[in-house]
Write a protein that holds these residues in place. Structure first.
Motif, PDB file in Angstrom:
ATOM      1  N   GLY A 105       0.878  -1.516  -0.048  1.00 55.45           N
ATOM      2  CA  GLY A 105      -0.092   0.369   0.332  1.00 55.45           C
ATOM      3  C   GLY A 105       0.390   1.297  -0.088  1.00 55.45           C
ATOM      4  O   GLY A 105       0.127   2.258   0.187  1.00 55.45           O
ATOM      5  N   HIS A 106       2.343   1.166  -0.353  1.00 56.22           N
ATOM      6  CA  HIS A 106       2.911   2.308  -0.001  1.00 56.22           C
ATOM      7  C   HIS A 106       3.933   2.528  -1.594  1.00 56.22           C
ATOM      8  O   HIS A 106       3.826   1.842  -2.120  1.00 56.22           O
ATOM      9  CB  HIS A 106       3.956   1.970   0.723  1.00 56.22           C
ATOM     10  CG  HIS A 106       3.571   1.931   2.227  1.00 56.22           C
ATOM     11  ND1 HIS A 106       3.233   2.915   2.820  1.00 56.22           N
ATOM     12  CD2 HIS A 106       3.306   0.563   2.950  1.00 56.22           C
ATOM     13  CE1 HIS A 106       2.615   1.722   4.198  1.00 56.22           C
ATOM     14  NE2 HIS A 106       2.847   0.419   4.182  1.00 56.22           N
ATOM     15  N   MET A 141       4.407   9.820   6.734  1.00 59.05           N
ATOM     16  CA  MET A 141       4.794   9.067   6.051  1.00 59.05           C
ATOM     17  C   MET A 141       5.986  10.040   5.348  1.00 59.05           C
ATOM     18  O   MET A 141       5.311  10.065   4.052  1.00 59.05           O
ATOM     19  CB  MET A 141       3.989   7.822   5.697  1.00 59.05           C
ATOM     20  CG  MET A 141       4.931   6.886   4.912  1.00 59.05           C
ATOM     21  SD  MET A 141       5.040   5.161   4.873  1.00 59.05           S
ATOM     22  CE  MET A 141       5.781   4.270   3.171  1.00 59.05           C
TER      23      MET A 141
HETATM   24 CU   LIG Z   1       2.871   4.888   2.162  1.00 64.99          CU
END
Ligand SMILES: [Cu+2]
Length: 119
Positions: free
Chosen positions: A33-34, A78
């Protein structure tokens, strides 16, 4: 790129890297998911944007600060910073980092922690 690391949830680990011109940095999608997108790069350097869940390698040809984030998790702080040799774009990069900090809801202090590591 991790869902959980030593600095809490949704992190780049390490979030700060001091590199030399010509080095490459590889982003590993350890959790899913990144991805990674640059928000500030030195003059002459190409901004970058990776694909979700894909490893990504960037070659750092220009000295300066490279500030980046994971767009889906920016609000959770993040973010990360790479310093290549001298921080020649410190003023411009700091301005971008401070304005980005205003869009982070949790772990905004990570921006200050990264700035404190710049030499
Ligand atoms: Cu992420």
């Amino acid at each position: 790129m991790l869902n959980a690391g030593t600095d809490g949830s949704m992190v780049f680990e390490p979030a700060f890297v001091h590199a030399q011109a010509g080095d490459t940095v590889r982003f590993e999608p350890t959790s899913t998911g990144h991805f990674v997108r640059s928000l500030a790069v030195p003059e002459g350097a190409k901004p970058w944007l990776s694909e979700e869940d894909q490893p990504f390698v960037v070659t750092l040809a220009h000295p300066g600060l490279y500030f980046y984030n994971c767009p889906p998790h920016l609000m959770m702080g993040m973010v990360g910073l790479i310093q290549v040799d001298e921080a020649v774009n410190r003023t411009a990069a700091t301005a971008v980092m401070k304005s980005t900090q205003g869009r982070i809801y949790s772990h905004g202090a990570r921006v200050d922690s990264l700035l404190a590591l710049v030499k």
